[in-house]
Write a protein that holds these residues in place. Structure first.
Motif, PDB file in Angstrom:
ATOM      1  N   GLN A  17       0.837  -1.206   0.000  1.00  0.00           N
ATOM      2  CA  GLN A  17       0.000   0.000   0.000  1.00  0.00           C
ATOM      3  C   GLN A  17       0.868   1.251   0.000  1.00  0.00           C
ATOM      4  OE1 GLN A  17      -3.756   0.646   2.627  1.00  0.00           O
ATOM      5  NE2 GLN A  17      -2.070   1.470   3.821  1.00  0.00           N
ATOM      6  N   PHE A  18       1.951   1.235   0.785  1.00  0.00           N
ATOM      7  CA  PHE A  18       2.884   2.358   0.843  1.00  0.00           C
ATOM      8  C   PHE A  18       3.492   2.639  -0.534  1.00  0.00           C
ATOM      9  CE2 PHE A  18       7.436   3.419   1.109  1.00  0.00           C
ATOM     10  CZ  PHE A  18       7.369   4.668   1.711  1.00  0.00           C
ATOM     11  N   ILE A  19       3.903   1.575  -1.228  1.00  0.00           N
ATOM     12  CA  ILE A  19       4.515   1.737  -2.549  1.00  0.00           C
ATOM     13  C   ILE A  19       3.487   2.232  -3.562  1.00  0.00           C
ATOM     14  CG2 ILE A  19       5.617   0.482  -4.445  1.00  0.00           C
ATOM     15  CD1 ILE A  19       6.864  -1.353  -2.289  1.00  0.00           C
ATOM     16  N   ASP A  20       2.280   1.675  -3.540  1.00  0.00           N
ATOM     17  CA  ASP A  20       1.228   2.102  -4.474  1.00  0.00           C
ATOM     18  C   ASP A  20       0.868   3.569  -4.253  1.00  0.00           C
ATOM     19  OD1 ASP A  20       1.188  -0.440  -5.520  1.00  0.00           O
ATOM     20  OD2 ASP A  20      -0.549  -1.099  -4.337  1.00  0.00           O
ATOM     21  N   HIS A  21       0.786   3.957  -2.979  1.00  0.00           N
ATOM     22  CA  HIS A  21       0.444   5.344  -2.662  1.00  0.00           C
ATOM     23  C   HIS A  21       1.549   6.290  -3.141  1.00  0.00           C
ATOM     24  CE1 HIS A  21      -0.712   8.575   0.494  1.00  0.00           C
ATOM     25  NE2 HIS A  21      -1.561   8.619  -0.499  1.00  0.00           N
ATOM     26  N   TYR A  22       2.783   5.861  -3.017  1.00  0.00           N
ATOM     27  CA  TYR A  22       3.921   6.671  -3.474  1.00  0.00           C
ATOM     28  C   TYR A  22       3.881   6.820  -4.994  1.00  0.00           C
ATOM     29  CZ  TYR A  22       8.754   8.028  -4.405  1.00  0.00           C
ATOM     30  OH  TYR A  22       9.879   8.672  -4.855  1.00  0.00           O
ATOM     31  N   ARG A  23       3.633   5.722  -5.694  1.00  0.00           N
ATOM     32  CA  ARG A  23       3.601   5.762  -7.156  1.00  0.00           C
ATOM     33  C   ARG A  23       2.434   6.598  -7.678  1.00  0.00           C
ATOM     34  NH1 ARG A  23       4.887  -0.704  -8.058  1.00  0.00           N
ATOM     35  NH2 ARG A  23       7.174  -0.536  -7.955  1.00  0.00           N
ATOM     36  N   ALA A  24       1.348   6.658  -6.914  1.00  0.00           N
ATOM     37  CA  ALA A  24       0.177   7.450  -7.326  1.00  0.00           C
ATOM     38  C   ALA A  24       0.359   8.937  -7.051  1.00  0.00           C
ATOM     39  CB  ALA A  24      -1.065   6.932  -6.618  1.00  0.00           C
ATOM     40  N   VAL A 104      -8.630  21.946   2.164  1.00  0.00           N
ATOM     41  CA  VAL A 104      -7.343  22.504   1.759  1.00  0.00           C
ATOM     42  C   VAL A 104      -6.287  21.416   1.918  1.00  0.00           C
ATOM     43  CG1 VAL A 104      -5.590  24.253   2.215  1.00  0.00           C
ATOM     44  CG2 VAL A 104      -8.017  24.852   2.360  1.00  0.00           C
ATOM     45  N   ALA A 105      -5.751  20.953   0.782  1.00  0.00           N
ATOM     46  CA  ALA A 105      -4.766  19.877   0.771  1.00  0.00           C
ATOM     47  C   ALA A 105      -3.441  20.405   0.213  1.00  0.00           C
ATOM     48  CB  ALA A 105      -5.280  18.711  -0.072  1.00  0.00           C
ATOM     49  N   PHE A 106      -2.471  19.516   0.067  1.00  0.00           N
ATOM     50  CA  PHE A 106      -1.157  19.921  -0.427  1.00  0.00           C
ATOM     51  C   PHE A 106      -0.466  18.721  -1.052  1.00  0.00           C
ATOM     52  CE2 PHE A 106      -1.494  19.490   4.152  1.00  0.00           C
ATOM     53  CZ  PHE A 106      -0.693  18.392   4.418  1.00  0.00           C
ATOM     54  N   ARG A 107       0.481  18.995  -1.914  1.00  0.00           N
ATOM     55  CA  ARG A 107       1.226  17.951  -2.611  1.00  0.00           C
ATOM     56  C   ARG A 107       2.453  17.547  -1.800  1.00  0.00           C
ATOM     57  NH1 ARG A 107      -0.767  20.944  -7.125  1.00  0.00           N
ATOM     58  NH2 ARG A 107      -2.100  19.606  -8.410  1.00  0.00           N
ATOM     59  N   PRO A 108       3.051  16.373  -2.151  1.00  0.00           N
ATOM     60  CA  PRO A 108       4.179  15.872  -1.336  1.00  0.00           C
ATOM     61  C   PRO A 108       5.394  16.782  -1.327  1.00  0.00           C
ATOM     62  CG  PRO A 108       3.278  14.130  -2.725  1.00  0.00           C
ATOM     63  CD  PRO A 108       2.625  15.388  -3.160  1.00  0.00           C
ATOM     64  N   LYS A 109       5.699  17.382  -2.471  1.00  0.00           N
ATOM     65  CA  LYS A 109       6.900  18.207  -2.554  1.00  0.00           C
ATOM     66  C   LYS A 109       6.523  19.682  -2.646  1.00  0.00           C
ATOM     67  CE  LYS A 109       9.962  14.766  -4.659  1.00  0.00           C
ATOM     68  NZ  LYS A 109      10.894  14.450  -5.772  1.00  0.00           N
ATOM     69  N   LEU A 247      -4.874  -0.707   8.223  1.00  0.00           N
ATOM     70  CA  LEU A 247      -4.358  -0.324   6.905  1.00  0.00           C
ATOM     71  C   LEU A 247      -4.853   1.052   6.477  1.00  0.00           C
ATOM     72  CD1 LEU A 247      -4.652  -3.754   5.047  1.00  0.00           C
ATOM     73  CD2 LEU A 247      -2.547  -2.597   5.750  1.00  0.00           C
ATOM     74  N   ASP A 248      -6.096   1.370   6.827  1.00  0.00           N
ATOM     75  CA  ASP A 248      -6.630   2.700   6.503  1.00  0.00           C
ATOM     76  C   ASP A 248      -5.807   3.789   7.181  1.00  0.00           C
ATOM     77  OD1 ASP A 248      -8.575   1.717   4.879  1.00  0.00           O
ATOM     78  OD2 ASP A 248     -10.167   1.778   6.391  1.00  0.00           O
ATOM     79  N   PHE A 249      -5.498   3.576   8.455  1.00  0.00           N
ATOM     80  CA  PHE A 249      -4.708   4.580   9.175  1.00  0.00           C
ATOM     81  C   PHE A 249      -3.278   4.632   8.650  1.00  0.00           C
ATOM     82  CE2 PHE A 249      -1.830   5.759  12.650  1.00  0.00           C
ATOM     83  CZ  PHE A 249      -2.330   7.017  12.967  1.00  0.00           C
ATOM     84  N   GLU A 250      -2.673   3.474   8.387  1.00  0.00           N
ATOM     85  CA  GLU A 250      -1.286   3.436   7.927  1.00  0.00           C
ATOM     86  C   GLU A 250      -1.115   4.083   6.556  1.00  0.00           C
ATOM     87  OE1 GLU A 250       1.784   2.281   9.150  1.00  0.00           O
ATOM     88  OE2 GLU A 250       0.698   2.511  11.022  1.00  0.00           O
ATOM     89  N   ARG A 251      -2.157   4.108   5.776  1.00  0.00           N
ATOM     90  CA  ARG A 251      -2.072   4.781   4.468  1.00  0.00           C
ATOM     91  C   ARG A 251      -1.755   6.255   4.656  1.00  0.00           C
ATOM     92  NH1 ARG A 251      -6.382   6.619   0.810  1.00  0.00           N
ATOM     93  NH2 ARG A 251      -5.538   6.756  -1.309  1.00  0.00           N
ATOM     94  N   TRP A 252      -2.326   6.853   5.711  1.00  0.00           N
ATOM     95  CA  TRP A 252      -2.005   8.251   6.016  1.00  0.00           C
ATOM     96  C   TRP A 252      -0.688   8.362   6.777  1.00  0.00           C
ATOM     97  CZ3 TRP A 252      -1.866  10.705  10.952  1.00  0.00           C
ATOM     98  CH2 TRP A 252      -1.676  12.081  10.893  1.00  0.00           C
ATOM     99  N   TRP A 253      -0.482   7.518   7.768  1.00  0.00           N
ATOM    100  CA  TRP A 253       0.694   7.614   8.632  1.00  0.00           C
ATOM    101  C   TRP A 253       1.986   7.411   7.848  1.00  0.00           C
ATOM    102  CZ3 TRP A 253       1.328   9.476  13.333  1.00  0.00           C
ATOM    103  CH2 TRP A 253       2.469   9.154  14.066  1.00  0.00           C
ATOM    104  N   SER A 254       1.945   6.613   6.792  1.00  0.00           N
ATOM    105  CA  SER A 254       3.158   6.309   6.022  1.00  0.00           C
ATOM    106  C   SER A 254       3.420   7.310   4.906  1.00  0.00           C
ATOM    107  CB  SER A 254       3.051   4.899   5.422  1.00  0.00           C
ATOM    108  OG  SER A 254       1.970   4.836   4.499  1.00  0.00           O
ATOM    109  N   GLY A 255       2.545   8.285   4.725  1.00  0.00           N
ATOM    110  CA  GLY A 255       2.729   9.263   3.656  1.00  0.00           C
ATOM    111  C   GLY A 255       3.565  10.437   4.124  1.00  0.00           C
ATOM    112  N   HIS A 256       4.867  10.358   3.976  1.00  0.00           N
ATOM    113  CA  HIS A 256       5.769  11.392   4.484  1.00  0.00           C
ATOM    114  C   HIS A 256       5.922  12.503   3.451  1.00  0.00           C
ATOM    115  CE1 HIS A 256       7.242   7.462   6.304  1.00  0.00           C
ATOM    116  NE2 HIS A 256       6.618   8.104   7.272  1.00  0.00           N
TER     117      HIS A 256
END
Length: 733
Positions: A17-24, A104-109, A247-256
């Motif tokens: 899930q972490f890898i898929d979220h990163y690729r998306a 109000v959201a924001f992008r990773p970089k 897994l739902d929570f970790e999807r957010w927690w792992s998004g650095h």
């Protein structure tokens, strides 16, 4: 054995899930559909923020005439979406109530070179756009800020006071040095490392970018017992039912997510270490000082005693920094409301379903009352009642009441403020250390770290590696999925009473308790080390805190003369307007006088009063905005001089018919529930005496608390003046 395999399979799915979220591209973890309204990258001062419109669920609609809600998510290492990551959330309760909702959201970089001031400008543009999209809305947007976003919207509201109708901040640190001794260790971190230079150093190692994974590590460092034992064991022991929620929570927690060097240095220097916000030392891009006393919208603060990141003193002590007493709050015509949960943790304040259907749902359902409360300080107390529906079907029903408070009630959450003095020394020495670093180290370090090397370092960060190693990228995980599938087909779960499961639970909880005690000892040791260093007289002298007139450069704690002059001016203006007004304002004055006398009002009582007076032709003939303006005027008059506000009622109700009509309407409002407060009974007697209606209505009048009969008052002469006997009323400030 089965649980062990299933547990590893969940960790495998988490890694994938972490890898898929990163690729998306790490999109917001919202469970609601949304569309892009404004992309901050397209603005004149570009940034990585964006405004999203939340789409209602299929078959549901939002009312464009209702007040829009704008939810600001925190950018403190993680990605956006936590405020709408489940149906029972801040976004969900507002959407269910039919309000248009924006996020109000924001992008990773970040955009290269963006600063906190660029973000503040973008957020102002976002609010302007929401207002533009809802020209027929009943009010300006209500804005909600979580954690870091809380102080961001407070700064925004101070610089643009007319953009929001109501402000809610949840788990937001505004008084950064506050806390209790022996607790709240996070406030010491900056001082333990010598100040702000470490943020600049970390950013230089990242090629000018600060890695949000470092902030996530800090959060886990606060409570290692939960991070190492409690959280994994909760999954392991309930692996058959807990996997999806985990897994739902970790999807957010792992998004650095990442910040620019300018952002993290400004954030730590100006706010967390410098604590400059409540002292008025932060200025906007055009040089305007940020003064939180300029905020005109009511402010609702949600805090929790179980929050070890933003404890109640940090969430509430800004009120003490700005005001000396409640009279100052009233003189500034500011309404501040707070509510303190007893147990929920930091993240639970804005992600817990229980908080969503309680604190956040009551904020949404009581917002009309919040907006019309008189100036002052109130506590929102939420109690569970018999189910009556609500904005979240199937959820418990609650009702909120608002009780007047003093600054002593805020002080009670802290153990004194003397322990904040060493932070003054830290702030000054931090500036010295940062200056030395910027002069002698940073220029030599930066050329060695380019973007490629920085990205490789971020890849190797332990926070990311723990997800990679448990994913399908690791060839040793190849057989876990097959084994887990086979186990689920023939799952044989050991019952809760199984002797081995009971033994396992005891052993794990013992280990967790042992680690918690070690953490407590560690925190005490860090606190003592902090005090030992920063209370040293030599460092105080170097920082300039030992100078005879060191206090002269600090803001004065008291502005009593200024406040008294302001109060005198307002009293003079009110005195001129007191004898002018309408039938509606007369009713409003009595209602606000009742609030002041009882010191509280509940949401159901306000709703009942609304239904009663809205059915009256004199109230239905004006717009909501006009009614709100009259209510504010009445509240202001009662706040400053309750006697004059009531004694001048005959000037507003000139005819006998109007007076009797007003008393009848007030009686209906007062008697909507059987347990009428004694103060309300006495107030109604006083109003009837002032208006001279006690003889005509004596048979149906609310019985006063005193058994002694109240002398009849002679009928008012033609001029409208009335001679009244004023009973002594207890002052409820």
């Amino acid at each position: 054995m089965q649980r062990s395999v299933l547990f590893m399979d969940v960790l495998r799915r988490r890694g994938n899930q972490f890898i898929d979220h990163y690729r998306a591209g790490k999109p917001p973890v919202l469970v609601f559909e949304y569309e892009l309204v404004i992309d901050g990258a397209s603005l004149e001062r570009p940034c990585n923020y964006m405004l999203l419109r939340i789409k209602p669920e299929p078959g549901e609609k939002t009312d464009p005439t209702k007040r829009p809600y704008v939810v600001f998510d925190p950018r403190a290492g993680h990605g956006p979406g936590i405020g709408g990551s489940k149906e029972k959330s801040q976004v969900g309760v507002a959407l269910k109530a039919g309000h248009p909702v924006y996020f109000v959201a924001f992008r990773p970089k970040p955009v290269p070179g963006q600063t906190l001031r660029d973000i503040a400008l973008a957020e102002k543009i976002f609010l302007d756009k929401v207002i533009e999209l809802h020209p027929d809305a009943e009010a300006k947007p209500a804005i909600v800020g979580n954690c870091q976003a809380g102080w961001a919207i407070m700064i925004l509201s101070a610089l643009a006071p007319e953009q929001a109708s109501v402000i809610s901040i949840a788990g937001s640190p505004l008084s950064y040095w506050a806390g209790k001794e022996g607790k709240d260790p996070m406030r010491y971190f900056g001082g333990l490392m010598g100040g702000n230079w470490l943020a600049a150093f970390s950013s230089d190692l990242g090629g000018g970018i600060f890695d949000g994974a470092n902030l996530v590590s800090n959060f886990e460092f606060l409570n290692p017992a939960n991070a190492i034992i409690g959280k994994p064991y909760n999954l392991y022991s309930k692996v058959d039912t807990e996997a999806e929620r985990y897994l739902d929570f970790e999807r957010w927690w792992s998004g650095h997510f990442l910040l620019t060097r300018d952002e993290i240095v400004e954030l730590t220097s100006e706010l967390f270490i410098g604590n400059k916000l409540t002292r008025g030392h932060i200025v906007s891009r055009d040089g305007t000082p940020v003064d939180l006393r300029e905020i005109r919208a009511p402010i609702v603060v949600i805090a929790s005693e179980g929050d070890n990141i933003t404890p109640p003193p940090q969430a509430l002590n800004w009120i003490l920094d700005l005001y000396d007493d409640v009279d100052e709050i009233r003189a500034n015509e500011q309404t501040i409301i707070y509510t303190v949960n007893r147990s929920v943790g930091h993240l639970g304040i804005f992600v817990s379903g229980r908080v969503a259907v309680k604190e956040h749902a009551e904020f949404v359902s009581s917002i009309e009352l919040v907006e019309t409360l008189p100036a002052g300080l109130f506590e929102m107390i939420i109690e569970e009642v018999e189910p009556e529906g609500g904005v979240m079907p199937g959820a418990p029903s609650y009702v909120a009441r608002f009780e007047a408070r003093t600054l002593d009630d805020i002080r009670a959450y802290d153990d004194g403020r003397d322990d904040e003095k060493p932070f003054e020394v830290v702030a000054h020495m931090s500036e010295v250390n940062e200056g030395l670093y910027e002069t002698f180290v940073s220029p030599w370090l930066r050329p060695f770290f380019n973007e490629g090397l920085a990205e490789f370092q971020r890849f190797l960060h332990p926070q990311r590696q723990r997800y990679f190693w448990w994913s399908d990228i690791n060839p040793f995980m190849a057989g876990i999925e097959v084994a887990a599938t086979a186990i689920r087909e023939k799952r044989e779960e050991a019952g809760a009473e199984n002797i081995y499961r009971r033994t396992e639970n005891v052993m794990v909880r013992s280990a967790e308790t042992f680690l918690e005690r070690l953490t407590t000892q560690r925190d005490l040791m860090l606190e003592q080390f902090f005090k030992g260093v920063w209370t040293n007289p030599l460092l105080s002298a170097f920082a300039g805190e030992a100078a005879s007139f060191a206090d002269s450069r600090k803001p004065h704690a008291s502005r009593r003369k200024e406040i008294e002059e302001l109060r005198d001016l307002k009293l003079a203006a009110i005195a001129k307007r007191c004898e002018q007004g309408s039938f509606r304002q007369a009713i409003m004055r009595v209602i606000y006088a009742a609030i002041r006398e009882t010191g509280k009002v509940d949401a159901r009582g306000f709703a009942a009063a609304q239904e009663i007076w809205k059915s009256h032709p004199r109230f239905s003939e004006i717009s909501r905005a006009e009614l709100k303006a009259e209510a504010k005027e009445a509240a202001l008059m009662v706040s400053y001089d309750i006697d004059k506000a009531l004694d001048s009622l005959p000037m507003l109700l000139t005819s006998r018919q109007e007076r009797e009509e007003a008393v009848a309407l007030l009686r209906r409002i007062a008697e909507w529930r059987p347990d009428v407060a004694p103060e309300v009974k006495d107030l109604m007697v006083r109003v009837e005496n002032i208006l001279g209606t006690s003889e005509a209505n004596g048979h149906g009048r609310i019985v006063p608390r005193s058994a002694k009969p109240v002398a009849a008052v002679p009928r008012a002469p033609k001029s409208g003046s009335v001679a009244t006997r004023k009973p002594t009323l207890r002052s409820r400030h």
